[in-house]
Design a protein around this motif. Structure first.
Motif, PDB file in Angstrom:
ATOM      1  N   LEU A 187       0.904  -1.074  -0.417  1.00 24.22           N
ATOM      2  CA  LEU A 187      -0.210  -0.131  -0.623  1.00 24.22           C
ATOM      3  C   LEU A 187       0.887   1.427   0.101  1.00 24.22           C
ATOM      4  CD1 LEU A 187      -2.885   1.603   0.045  1.00 24.22           C
ATOM      5  CD2 LEU A 187      -2.570   0.618   2.442  1.00 24.22           C
ATOM      6  N   LYS A 188       1.684   1.361   0.709  1.00 17.76           N
ATOM      7  CA  LYS A 188       2.844   2.471   0.351  1.00 17.76           C
ATOM      8  C   LYS A 188       3.273   2.657  -1.007  1.00 17.76           C
ATOM      9  CE  LYS A 188       7.142   4.087   2.877  1.00 17.76           C
ATOM     10  NZ  LYS A 188       7.911   3.150   4.278  1.00 17.76           N
ATOM     11  N   CYS A 211      -1.542  11.881  -9.012  1.00 24.21           N
ATOM     12  CA  CYS A 211      -2.845  11.597  -8.874  1.00 24.21           C
ATOM     13  C   CYS A 211      -3.495  12.235  -8.504  1.00 24.21           C
ATOM     14  CB  CYS A 211      -3.338  10.109  -8.893  1.00 24.21           C
ATOM     15  SG  CYS A 211      -2.242   9.256  -9.506  1.00 24.21           S
ATOM     16  N   ASP A 212      -4.822  13.031  -8.901  1.00 29.42           N
ATOM     17  CA  ASP A 212      -5.831  13.533  -8.127  1.00 29.42           C
ATOM     18  C   ASP A 212      -7.176  12.842  -7.085  1.00 29.42           C
ATOM     19  OD1 ASP A 212      -7.483  15.765  -7.129  1.00 29.42           O
ATOM     20  OD2 ASP A 212      -7.795  16.793  -8.748  1.00 29.42           O
ATOM     21  N   GLU A 213      -6.677  12.760  -5.838  1.00 33.73           N
ATOM     22  CA  GLU A 213      -8.049  12.055  -5.655  1.00 33.73           C
ATOM     23  C   GLU A 213      -9.310  13.004  -5.121  1.00 33.73           C
ATOM     24  OE1 GLU A 213      -6.512  10.377  -1.760  1.00 33.73           O
ATOM     25  OE2 GLU A 213      -5.060  10.171  -2.770  1.00 33.73           O
ATOM     26  N   SER A 214      -9.531  13.848  -5.707  1.00 32.01           N
ATOM     27  CA  SER A 214     -11.213  15.043  -5.297  1.00 32.01           C
ATOM     28  C   SER A 214     -11.620  14.221  -6.326  1.00 32.01           C
ATOM     29  CB  SER A 214     -10.466  15.927  -6.311  1.00 32.01           C
ATOM     30  OG  SER A 214     -10.336  16.209  -6.735  1.00 32.01           O
ATOM     31  N   ALA A 255       1.144   6.780  -6.791  1.00 33.40           N
ATOM     32  CA  ALA A 255       0.673   7.992  -7.177  1.00 33.40           C
ATOM     33  C   ALA A 255       0.748   8.976  -7.242  1.00 33.40           C
ATOM     34  CB  ALA A 255      -0.978   7.458  -6.419  1.00 33.40           C
ATOM     35  N   ARG A 256       1.338   9.522  -5.972  1.00 32.78           N
ATOM     36  CA  ARG A 256       2.280  10.739  -5.659  1.00 32.78           C
ATOM     37  C   ARG A 256       3.124  10.859  -6.757  1.00 32.78           C
ATOM     38  NH1 ARG A 256       2.519   8.751  -0.858  1.00 32.78           N
ATOM     39  NH2 ARG A 256       1.284   9.732   0.902  1.00 32.78           N
TER      40      ARG A 256
END
Length: 52
Positions: free
Chosen positions: A8-9, A20-23, A15-16
């Protein structure tokens, strides 16, 4: 088998790096773009051969 916490880490770090945009707004924007695309033509009926 890798530790799921470590996996997961690594996923979050990747993703960073990809920015990536999590909004929710970004998700809705992407969904609208995808939903606008019309599907391609349907395969002809009676063709029993498997696609290659």
């Amino acid at each position: 088998m890798a530790d799921s916490g470590e996996q997961l880490k690594r996923f979050k770090e990747a993703a960073r790096e990809l920015e990536c945009d999590e909004s929710e707004a970004a998700f809705e924007d992407k969904l609208r773009r995808i939903a606008k695309v019309k599907p391609g033509p349907e395969p002809k009926a009676g063709n029993d051969e498997a696609p290659e």
